[in-house]
Design an enzyme around this catalytic site. Structure first.
Site, short mmCIF file in Angstrom:
data_model
loop_
_atom_site.label_atom_id
_atom_site.label_comp_id
_atom_site.label_asym_id
_atom_site.label_seq_id
_atom_site.Cartn_x
_atom_site.Cartn_y
_atom_site.Cartn_z
CG ASP A 177 -1.75 1.24 1.33
OD1 ASP A 177 -2.67 1.37 0.50
OD2 ASP A 177 -1.48 2.10 2.19
CD GLU A 232 -2.52 2.36 -3.27
OE1 GLU A 232 -3.55 3.04 -3.26
OE2 GLU A 232 -1.57 2.57 -2.50
#
Length: 683
Positions: free
Chosen positions: A343, A397
């Site tokens: 993330d 991401e």
């Protein structure tokens, strides 16, 4: 008489040997020195951490086996890295939460490592405990940084570490190889995965949701919010205890049972790992473990993330590298996770965290505003993960478009297997919000869904959890809005609902069928889950009403949700008709923005879209390989809530044209209803 002169040969300059990333993209040549510099930095750090290759990176990443609390044959041993501490005590159920010398750790080296050895009877499975950490000028109650079990008191809401020493979990599926052909990811959150207005559990997910994932045809689950986090509403992105599986959802053994069952079902399990930042909390987290707020985090202006109200790891410290790399290995070895979706990678890559930057040209990726320490960490993390498990999957991401992120390390890349195609959901949102149906251009749609670097695989998606949060809207809500509440029963649909159902299917099909790596869907979005996601908080009376998934809607044959759910299932099965679908070239056959028609092929599959809201076409022709074709999927079929205007039982034969004999192509002529798509397979 002419004088003969001795000819001299001009020495040829040796050909420049470009690094792989530059070979694949000549526009990167001006930045090759920077690319090589980052590559060499990672190699240098790798040599430092492996004693110049005498050991392996996986040997370095064993911090979880040394630090924290461990049961040995001689008793208990506890270790913590706290260079600024002057004294550390363990307090807990075992000593009435009072300091005493028996539970006082000793500093064992100049690096700041502390150790405490205790007899077996000094504590037992289930005991709660914490550290009392002293430093010059202060003292704090802390949870150990390497704690593997952290629980919250239901009444006081206070977190504590817990002694965890159950019988070892017996894995039933001891080996597992992920299926990546193609990778079909079901992004999910354990807590909000149940119908009931409560926090769901690992067991409930295993029993109630996993069978749905398998039946729907997904071969991978990407689980959010596993690492312990003090605020449930953070969606798991403000992590406090990096080695502890969140106890909100159950025990570590119950999480292992979930993963074990997934593997038995042929489902890969990826963890949404957060190494981009940490929660600021001091009592629960790493914010000020031993009187030095910079122990794990950057000092000065880089200490805090300005948008996330969190702390930024100092990736330049070997101890932090040790902590984070060990964290990757821990989740893979202890829980058998098959990989990670990292993330917030954009936030890690840039000093600015990517905030306020446009990233318009290649120079924006090599202008000295990048954090080489973070780039080095991400590169080594990928090397480590694939050293631990060569079949592992890593996904970045990342929104800026940093070149090389998902390219091989040997080519100058950072080594991720995939990167999220974050342009695609942004494109769909912009299109739905700003363009009338008549202005949707197939050329733009095809460009956005296929625009990617040739040497990097991507995960395509229409929407993830990001688009379902309060303050945003899912695709189904952008298309239908409040009419979902009043006209989503079979036979009671209005024009807006019919439009929404049709476009929901077409948007998903064009996105999923153009992948070059994998496809992702967030839990429930496949059937158009209504409303938004809003976790319990003071502003909503701590309600779980919007932090759940209403499976009863898709299970009800009287509601239109079933149409969308059935279509999603059949769409995934269609992709599997072509072997190694994700590797098969996407070959455009035709587009016409005036007609709003798009057609392309992948192997033996032909995809045809008519985005026009009003115009249907009879005998619309495409040049395709000679043969016969059967319809294998039609968004307009009645079983998917369509009008059923075409006879999909007909085998379509191509029509001879002498002009294209040498190309082995003939005309395929189709009836294409307005706002529909069809997939045909060559016999």
């Amino acid at each position: 008489m002419a004088t003969k002169t001795k000819s001299t040969k001009v020495a040829k300059k040796p050909a420049v040997k470009h690094i792989g990333l530059v070979k694949n993209d000549a526009y990167l040549q001006p930045y090759e020195d920077a690319i090589r510099g980052r590559h060499d930095h990672a190699l240098w750090k790798l040599n430092v951490l492996t004693n110049n290759g005498k050991t392996k990176l996986t040997d370095f990443a064993n911090g979880h086996k040394y630090y924290g609390l461990h049961k040995t044959t001689r008793g208990w041993v506890f270790r913590e890295w706290a260079p600024n501490a002057t004294a550390i005590y363990l307090v807990g159920d075992f000593n009435n939460w009072e300091e005493n010398d028996k539970y006082k750790a000793k500093r064992i080296d100049e690096a700041g490592n502390w150790e405490l050895k205790l007899p077996t009877k000094a504590m037992k499975h289930g005991d709660l405990f914490k550290m009392h950490v002293y430093w010059n000028g202060g003292m704090g109650e802390r949870i150990p940084a390497w704690a593997t079990r952290v629980v919250q008191d239901e009444e006081t809401k206070i977190f504590s570490a817990q002694v965890w020493n159950p019988e070892p979990y017996e894995w039933k599926k001891k080996t597992f190889k992920p299926n990546k052909s193609p990778l079909l990811i079901y992004e999910c959150h354990i807590g909000m995965s149940q119908d009931a207005e409560k926090v769901g559990t690992y067991n409930e997910f295993r029993e109630n949701v996993l069978p749905r994932v398998k039946a729907d045809g997904y071969n991978c689950i990407q689980i959010m919010a596993i690492q312990e986090h003090p605020y449930y509403g953070s969606f798991g992105y403000h992590v406090s205890s990096f080695f502890a599986a969140s106890s909100r959802f159950g025990t570590p053994e119950e999480l292992k049972a979930l993963i074990d069952q997934a593997h038995k079902d042929g489902i890969t399990v990826i963890m949404d790992i957060v190494h981009s930042h940490a929660v600021k909390n001091e009592t629960e987290g790493l914010g000020n473990l031993a009187g030095d707020p910079n122990q794990y985090f950057y000092p000065g202006e880089r200490h805090e993330h300005p948008a996330w109200d969190s702390l930024c790891f100092d990736y330049g410290k070997d101890e932090v590298m040790h902590f984070l790399l060990s964290n990757c290995k821990y989740w893979m070895e202890e829980f058998h996770f098959d990989g990670f979706r990292f993330d917030g990678v954009t936030s890690m890559l840039y000093y600015s965290h990517g905030l306020g930057e446009a990233f318009c040209n290649y120079g924006d990726y090599f202008n000295g505003h990048q954090d080489d320490n973070a780039i080095c960490y991400l590169t080594l993390a990928n090397l480590l993960i694939h050293e631990v498990n060569p079949q592992a999957i890593t996904i970045a991401e990342e929104v800026s478009g940093m070149p090389g992120l998902a390219a091989k390390f040997k080519d100058g890349g950072y080594g991720f297997d995939y990167r999220m195609a974050m342009n695609i959901p942004d494109f769909w949102i912009k299109t739905i919000k700003e363009l009338p149906d008549e202005a949707w251009k197939p050329s733009s749609i095809f460009w956005e869904t296929t625009n990617r670097r040739s040497d990097e695989k991507t995960i395509s998606y229409c929407e993830s959890h990001d688009q379902a949060l309060v303050g945003d809207k899912t695709i189904i809500f952008r298309l239908i809005d409040a009419d979902m509440y009043w006209h989503f029963r079979r036979g009671d649909e209005n024009d807006r609902v019919h439009r929404g159902i049709a476009l929901h299917k077409m948007i998903r099909l064009v996105t999923a069928s153009t992948i070059n790596g994998g496809y992702l869907n967030f839990m429930g979005n496949e059937f158009g889950h209504p409303e938004w996601i809003d976790f319990p908080r003071e502003g909503n009376g701590w309600s779980h009403k919007y932090a759940r998934r209403q499976w009863n809607l898709v299970d009800n044959p009287e509601l239109d949700y079933k149409f969308l759910g059935d279509f999603d299932h059949d769409m995934l099965q269609t992709l599997k008709l072509e072997k190694n679908f994700q590797k098969t070239p996407v070959q455009e056959i035709w587009h016409n923005d005036g007609d709003q028609i798009l057609a392309y092929m992948r192997g033996d599959l032909i995809f045809v879209f008519n985005f026009s809201p009003t115009r249907s076409f009879t005998d619309y022709g495409f040049l395709v390989p000679t043969g016969s074709y059967d319809v294998v999927l039609n968004t307009d079929a009645k079983k998917f809530g369509g009008n059923g205007l075409s006879d999909d039982s007909i085998t379509h034969l191509t029509n001879y044209d002498p002009a294209y004999v040498s190309e082995h192509k003939e005309w395929l002529k189709l009836y294409i209803p307005a706002r529909s798509a069809v997939v045909l397979k060559k016999n």
